[in-house]
Design a protein around this motif. Structure first.
Motif, PDB file in Angstrom:
ATOM      1  N   ASN A  54     -19.233  20.462  22.964  1.00 49.26           N
ATOM      2  CA  ASN A  54     -20.139  20.224  21.400  1.00 49.26           C
ATOM      3  C   ASN A  54     -20.830  22.291  21.197  1.00 49.26           C
ATOM      4  O   ASN A  54     -21.898  22.369  20.698  1.00 49.26           O
ATOM      5  CB  ASN A  54     -21.323  19.777  21.859  1.00 49.26           C
ATOM      6  CG  ASN A  54     -22.068  19.808  23.136  1.00 49.26           C
ATOM      7  OD1 ASN A  54     -22.414  20.640  23.943  1.00 49.26           O
ATOM      8  ND2 ASN A  54     -23.856  19.619  22.791  1.00 49.26           N
ATOM      9  N   GLY A  55     -20.511  22.752  21.653  1.00 49.59           N
ATOM     10  CA  GLY A  55     -20.964  24.561  22.459  1.00 49.59           C
ATOM     11  C   GLY A  55     -21.397  24.808  20.725  1.00 49.59           C
ATOM     12  O   GLY A  55     -22.367  24.974  20.580  1.00 49.59           O
ATOM     13  N   LYS A 129     -23.448  29.007  29.912  1.00 50.10           N
ATOM     14  CA  LYS A 129     -22.717  28.487  28.694  1.00 50.10           C
ATOM     15  C   LYS A 129     -22.667  29.098  27.585  1.00 50.10           C
ATOM     16  O   LYS A 129     -23.455  28.816  27.052  1.00 50.10           O
ATOM     17  CB  LYS A 129     -23.307  27.127  28.842  1.00 50.10           C
ATOM     18  CG  LYS A 129     -21.361  26.134  28.443  1.00 50.10           C
ATOM     19  CD  LYS A 129     -21.060  25.304  28.689  1.00 50.10           C
ATOM     20  CE  LYS A 129     -20.354  24.853  28.298  1.00 50.10           C
ATOM     21  NZ  LYS A 129     -18.607  23.924  28.459  1.00 50.10           N
ATOM     22  N   ILE A 212     -24.059  20.919  29.870  1.00 46.79           N
ATOM     23  CA  ILE A 212     -22.975  20.408  30.715  1.00 46.79           C
ATOM     24  C   ILE A 212     -21.663  20.781  30.317  1.00 46.79           C
ATOM     25  O   ILE A 212     -21.610  20.336  28.997  1.00 46.79           O
ATOM     26  CB  ILE A 212     -23.533  19.315  31.590  1.00 46.79           C
ATOM     27  CG1 ILE A 212     -24.799  18.890  31.917  1.00 46.79           C
ATOM     28  CG2 ILE A 212     -22.381  18.912  32.443  1.00 46.79           C
ATOM     29  CD1 ILE A 212     -25.218  17.384  32.032  1.00 46.79           C
ATOM     30  N   LYS A 214     -18.608  19.572  29.438  1.00 46.28           N
ATOM     31  CA  LYS A 214     -17.749  18.060  29.144  1.00 46.28           C
ATOM     32  C   LYS A 214     -17.127  17.932  30.378  1.00 46.28           C
ATOM     33  O   LYS A 214     -16.182  16.532  30.541  1.00 46.28           O
ATOM     34  CB  LYS A 214     -17.123  18.384  28.282  1.00 46.28           C
ATOM     35  CG  LYS A 214     -16.676  19.564  27.004  1.00 46.28           C
ATOM     36  CD  LYS A 214     -15.090  18.992  27.482  1.00 46.28           C
ATOM     37  CE  LYS A 214     -14.136  20.221  26.507  1.00 46.28           C
ATOM     38  NZ  LYS A 214     -14.136  20.987  27.352  1.00 46.28           N
TER      39      LYS A 214
HETATM   40  N1  LIG Z   1     -20.685  20.560  26.767  1.00 47.12           N
HETATM   41  C1  LIG Z   1     -19.447  21.910  26.604  1.00 47.12           C
HETATM   42  O1  LIG Z   1     -18.359  21.853  27.442  1.00 47.12           O
HETATM   43  O2  LIG Z   1     -19.124  21.850  25.048  1.00 47.12           O
HETATM   44  P1  LIG Z   1     -17.522  23.256  25.093  1.00 47.12           P
HETATM   45  O3  LIG Z   1     -16.828  22.307  25.693  1.00 47.12           O
HETATM   46  O4  LIG Z   1     -17.686  23.812  23.050  1.00 47.12           O
HETATM   47  O5  LIG Z   1     -18.114  24.565  25.751  1.00 47.12           O
END
Ligand SMILES: NC(=O)OP(=O)(O)O
Ligand SMILES: Nc1ncnc2c1ncn2[C@@H]1O[C@H](COP(=O)(O)OP(=O)(O)O)[C@@H](O)[C@H]1O
Length: 315
Positions: A54-55, A129, A212, A214
């Motif tokens: 969800n980045g 992140k 976090i 994913k």
């Molecule tokens: N939450 C997470 O790991 O998102 P991305 O994979 O988009 O970085």
């Protein structure tokens, strides 16, 4: 063929075919394409638990609230929950439609999932992140000064805001996820790694501003659900050593000992391939018989059939 319980971690390419096009319309079109290889696995009889990143999305939601005049700022965990809802809704709709097209009648549940993290996790002291859009060095400097964001260069692709990324400790909704999976439903969960919460005692949970990883959250729920397989789907068919160099070598199979050596030698980029390899290693090491695979979205079916991808094995 044995039917497996499979946790799938979907990479960024599963939601945004063109990282510059961050519209909802484009995400839904990409989700519909993503549904096809996923439903191939459901059609084979495997039980699917689907996680996703969800980045870009959480960053976009935060930025939208910040830019809106006269609207109160939305806290980061709430934005994380919104991103789970937004992405989960698209995947849910896309997977259901693809199943119906093939005559498969199953429900798809997209769950808002909370993931417990340790308030003393070192990740809080060193944000790593990347979230949201890419900026030029100049724009990044301005954002750093004006909004106090921590900005870092992201693998030669531009500058992005970075936030803390603590490790997942537990999945709050795990019993409900298990009930749904046991009953034969397709479950989308730990989206964006889950909404990070700290346990204040006596059942009180509090959201924290972090994202976090994913891949690690997928590994955690795979362990909790006693899954057979953790499959990490990304933009490359196989993990490579000497990645992007003239002597690049793609790997069909990697033992834990080899993976440790390759990590020491720096073959896997932090923030991209490294967390995937580490998550795969952790899952395989957690119990004999557990399998992990890293491959591309398009090759998911061939990968589970043992025809491609990089399989991570104990020895
Ligand atoms: N939450 C997470 O790991 O998102 P991305 O994979 O988009 O970085
Ligand atoms: N050693 C490696 N082998 C294969 N790909 C690698 C390696 N190191 C870095 N990468 C890059 O990492 C990418 C996957 O990371 P990323 O795009 O962050 O993941 P996600 O698919 O979860 O969004 C691959 O598409 C590839 O470009």
């Amino acid at each position: 063929m044995k039917k497996d319980r499979v946790v799938i971690a979907l990479g960024g390419n599963a939601l945004q075919a063109d990282p510059k096009d961050t519209t909802a319309e484009s995400q839904l079109i990409t989700a519909k394409a993503t549904a096809k290889p996923l439903v191939d696995l459901i059609e084979e009889g495997h039980e699917l638990i689907i996680a996703h990143g969800n980045g870009p999305q959480v960053g976009q939601i935060v930025a939208t609230y910040e830019a809106a005049a006269g609207v109160p700022t939305m806290p980061f965990p709430e934005c994380g929950a919104m991103s789970q809802g937004y992405i989960g809704y698209h995947l849910q709709q896309a997977i259901r439609e693809e199943m119906l097209r093939r005559g498969i009648h199953k429900s798809v549940a997209a769950l808002i999932t909370q993931v417990v993290v340790d308030k003393n996790d070192p990740g809080f002291k060193n944000p790593t992140k990347p979230v949201g859009s890419f900026f030029s060095a100049e724009e990044a400097k301005k954002l750093q000064e004006e909004k106090g964001y921590i900005m870092k260069e992201d693998a030669g692709r531009g500058w992005r805001r970075v936030v803390a990324s603590p490790e997942p400790v537990d999945v709050v909704e795990a019993p409900m996820i298990k009930t749904l999976v046991d009953a034969g439903h397709v479950v989308i969960t730990v989206g964006g790694g889950g909404v990070p919460v700290i346990d204040k005692g006596n059942g009180v949970l509090e959201g924290v501003p972090a994202v976090i990883d994913k891949d690690f959250a997928s590994e955690k729920i795979a362990e909790i659900l006693d899954a057979d397989y953790l499959i990490i789907l990304t933009a490359v068919e196989k993990v490579a050593i000497h990645f992007n160099k003239p002597n690049q070598k793609e790997l069909d199979r990697m033992t834990i000992a080899e993976a440790k050596q390759y990590i020491e030698e720096g073959h896997f980029a932090p923030g991209s391939m490294l967390p995937k390899v580490k998550a795969a290693m952790k899952f395989v090491e957690s119990k004999p018989g557990r399998k992990a695979l890293i491959t591309s979205l398009e090759k998911a079916k061939e990968g589970i059939e043992g025809k491609t991808g990089t399989v991570i094995v104990r020895e």
